[in-house]
Scaffold this motif. Sequence first.
Motif, PDB file in Angstrom:
ATOM      1  N   CYS A  39      31.756  82.482  97.138  1.00  0.00           N
ATOM      2  CA  CYS A  39      32.556  82.971  96.018  1.00  0.00           C
ATOM      3  C   CYS A  39      32.415  82.039  94.828  1.00  0.00           C
ATOM      4  CB  CYS A  39      34.036  83.038  96.398  1.00  0.00           C
ATOM      5  SG  CYS A  39      34.438  84.303  97.619  1.00  0.00           S
ATOM      6  N   ALA A  40      32.375  82.640  93.642  1.00  0.00           N
ATOM      7  CA  ALA A  40      32.358  81.848  92.415  1.00  0.00           C
ATOM      8  C   ALA A  40      33.788  81.573  91.977  1.00  0.00           C
ATOM      9  CB  ALA A  40      31.627  82.613  91.322  1.00  0.00           C
ATOM     10  N   GLY A  41      33.958  80.576  91.159  1.00  0.00           N
ATOM     11  CA  GLY A  41      35.266  80.281  90.592  1.00  0.00           C
ATOM     12  C   GLY A  41      35.961  79.146  91.299  1.00  0.00           C
ATOM     13  N   ARG A  42      37.248  79.035  91.009  1.00  0.00           N
ATOM     14  CA  ARG A  42      38.033  77.959  91.613  1.00  0.00           C
ATOM     15  C   ARG A  42      38.903  78.516  92.734  1.00  0.00           C
ATOM     16  NH1 ARG A  42      43.386  77.546  89.807  1.00  0.00           N
ATOM     17  NH2 ARG A  42      43.880  79.095  88.228  1.00  0.00           N
ATOM     18  N   VAL A  56      40.674  81.961  99.001  1.00  0.00           N
ATOM     19  CA  VAL A  56      40.764  82.890  97.881  1.00  0.00           C
ATOM     20  C   VAL A  56      40.342  82.162  96.606  1.00  0.00           C
ATOM     21  CG1 VAL A  56      42.272  84.460  96.600  1.00  0.00           C
ATOM     22  CG2 VAL A  56      42.690  84.045  99.032  1.00  0.00           C
ATOM     23  N   TYR A  57      39.449  82.791  95.843  1.00  0.00           N
ATOM     24  CA  TYR A  57      38.917  82.220  94.614  1.00  0.00           C
ATOM     25  C   TYR A  57      39.161  83.176  93.454  1.00  0.00           C
ATOM     26  CZ  TYR A  57      36.323  79.343  97.915  1.00  0.00           C
ATOM     27  OH  TYR A  57      35.992  78.489  98.938  1.00  0.00           O
ATOM     28  N   LYS A  58      39.283  82.621  92.246  1.00  0.00           N
ATOM     29  CA  LYS A  58      39.461  83.447  91.059  1.00  0.00           C
ATOM     30  C   LYS A  58      38.532  82.948  89.963  1.00  0.00           C
ATOM     31  CE  LYS A  58      42.929  85.746  88.359  1.00  0.00           C
ATOM     32  NZ  LYS A  58      44.339  85.934  88.083  1.00  0.00           N
ATOM     33  N   HIS A  59      37.906  83.913  89.237  1.00  0.00           N
ATOM     34  CA  HIS A  59      36.981  83.574  88.165  1.00  0.00           C
ATOM     35  C   HIS A  59      36.940  84.715  87.160  1.00  0.00           C
ATOM     36  CE1 HIS A  59      33.587  81.571  86.295  1.00  0.00           C
ATOM     37  NE2 HIS A  59      32.885  82.690  86.371  1.00  0.00           N
ATOM     38  N   HIS A  60      37.472  84.493  85.965  1.00  0.00           N
ATOM     39  CA  HIS A  60      37.442  85.474  84.874  1.00  0.00           C
ATOM     40  C   HIS A  60      37.954  86.849  85.295  1.00  0.00           C
ATOM     41  CE1 HIS A  60      35.474  82.733  82.172  1.00  0.00           C
ATOM     42  NE2 HIS A  60      34.463  82.548  83.012  1.00  0.00           N
ATOM     43  N   GLY A  61      39.094  86.914  85.949  1.00  0.00           N
ATOM     44  CA  GLY A  61      39.675  88.193  86.348  1.00  0.00           C
ATOM     45  C   GLY A  61      39.170  88.740  87.667  1.00  0.00           C
ATOM     46  N   PHE A  62      38.139  88.143  88.230  1.00  0.00           N
ATOM     47  CA  PHE A  62      37.631  88.569  89.531  1.00  0.00           C
ATOM     48  C   PHE A  62      38.275  87.706  90.616  1.00  0.00           C
ATOM     49  CE2 PHE A  62      34.426  90.181  86.714  1.00  0.00           C
ATOM     50  CZ  PHE A  62      34.031  91.365  87.304  1.00  0.00           C
ATOM     51  N   VAL A  63      38.677  88.349  91.702  1.00  0.00           N
ATOM     52  CA  VAL A  63      39.233  87.640  92.848  1.00  0.00           C
ATOM     53  C   VAL A  63      38.281  87.847  94.017  1.00  0.00           C
ATOM     54  CG1 VAL A  63      41.167  87.490  94.455  1.00  0.00           C
ATOM     55  CG2 VAL A  63      41.597  87.909  92.035  1.00  0.00           C
ATOM     56  N   CYS A  64      37.967  86.762  94.707  1.00  0.00           N
ATOM     57  CA  CYS A  64      37.019  86.785  95.814  1.00  0.00           C
ATOM     58  C   CYS A  64      37.662  86.110  97.019  1.00  0.00           C
ATOM     59  CB  CYS A  64      35.748  86.044  95.399  1.00  0.00           C
ATOM     60  SG  CYS A  64      34.486  85.956  96.682  1.00  0.00           S
ATOM     61  N   ALA A  65      37.386  86.602  98.212  1.00  0.00           N
ATOM     62  CA  ALA A  65      37.931  86.007  99.427  1.00  0.00           C
ATOM     63  C   ALA A  65      36.873  85.987 100.517  1.00  0.00           C
ATOM     64  CB  ALA A  65      39.153  86.777  99.909  1.00  0.00           C
ATOM     65  N   VAL A  66      36.976  84.972 101.365  1.00  0.00           N
ATOM     66  CA  VAL A  66      36.087  84.833 102.515  1.00  0.00           C
ATOM     67  C   VAL A  66      36.912  84.280 103.672  1.00  0.00           C
ATOM     68  CG1 VAL A  66      35.281  82.546 101.813  1.00  0.00           C
ATOM     69  CG2 VAL A  66      33.877  83.917 103.325  1.00  0.00           C
ATOM     70  N   VAL A 103      34.186  89.026  99.706  1.00  0.00           N
ATOM     71  CA  VAL A 103      34.587  90.301  99.127  1.00  0.00           C
ATOM     72  C   VAL A 103      35.159  89.996  97.747  1.00  0.00           C
ATOM     73  CG1 VAL A 103      36.219  92.198  99.310  1.00  0.00           C
ATOM     74  CG2 VAL A 103      35.044  91.397 101.341  1.00  0.00           C
ATOM     75  N   THR A 104      34.668  90.704  96.728  1.00  0.00           N
ATOM     76  CA  THR A 104      35.107  90.462  95.355  1.00  0.00           C
ATOM     77  C   THR A 104      35.606  91.749  94.722  1.00  0.00           C
ATOM     78  OG1 THR A 104      33.428  88.736  95.138  1.00  0.00           O
ATOM     79  CG2 THR A 104      34.367  89.581  93.101  1.00  0.00           C
ATOM     80  N   VAL A 105      36.725  91.654  93.976  1.00  0.00           N
ATOM     81  CA  VAL A 105      37.242  92.782  93.202  1.00  0.00           C
ATOM     82  C   VAL A 105      37.571  92.312  91.793  1.00  0.00           C
ATOM     83  CG1 VAL A 105      38.208  93.953  95.214  1.00  0.00           C
ATOM     84  CG2 VAL A 105      39.667  92.476  93.854  1.00  0.00           C
ATOM     85  N   ASN A 106      37.507  93.236  90.862  1.00  0.00           N
ATOM     86  CA  ASN A 106      37.913  92.949  89.493  1.00  0.00           C
ATOM     87  C   ASN A 106      39.404  93.257  89.402  1.00  0.00           C
ATOM     88  OD1 ASN A 106      38.272  92.591  86.786  1.00  0.00           O
ATOM     89  ND2 ASN A 106      36.635  93.989  86.159  1.00  0.00           N
ATOM     90  N   ALA A 107      40.222  92.223  89.455  1.00  0.00           N
ATOM     91  CA  ALA A 107      41.668  92.401  89.470  1.00  0.00           C
ATOM     92  C   ALA A 107      42.272  92.328  88.076  1.00  0.00           C
ATOM     93  CB  ALA A 107      42.312  91.338  90.360  1.00  0.00           C
ATOM     94  N   GLY A 108      41.549  91.759  87.122  1.00  0.00           N
ATOM     95  CA  GLY A 108      42.126  91.571  85.791  1.00  0.00           C
ATOM     96  C   GLY A 108      43.350  90.682  85.901  1.00  0.00           C
TER      97      GLY A 108
END
Length: 130
Positions: A39-42, A56-66, A103-108
């Motif tokens: 996942c990208a982001g912090r 769980v990671y967040k980057h520019h409105g996208f949330v990613c989890a592994v 898994v990544t979603v655009n959560a805004g």
Amino acid sequence: MDSGAIRRRLAFGAAVLAASGALAFTAAGTAQAATAGGCAGREVRTLPFRTGVTHVYKHHGFVCAVTLAKHPGRTQTMSVSVQARGNLPVVDKGRYKHHAGPVTVNAGHRCVWIRGSVGRSTVSSGWILC
């Protein structure tokens, strides 16, 4: 050219070489860190449970989890899902040796619900990151 000028040029060349080597190692370490979890982001949350952990990671409105297994190596049922409020969850479920996802979603700016499982043990975040 006198010997002092030669020494200064050699010292400058050595400094440039050392700096470029340090930069190369730093860049390689950064690339590794970005792909280690997939996942990208912090990282914004860690959701531990008995048989694993979901990051769980967040980057520019996208949330990613592994989801990572606590004891990797043997094939077992694992899953991870991310659901932005108002949307259906995006799920990765299967039999894996090490991890499920990313898994990544655009959560805004919407809340998200994260779920993870390894074997029979699960974790569920509730609505977070609102």
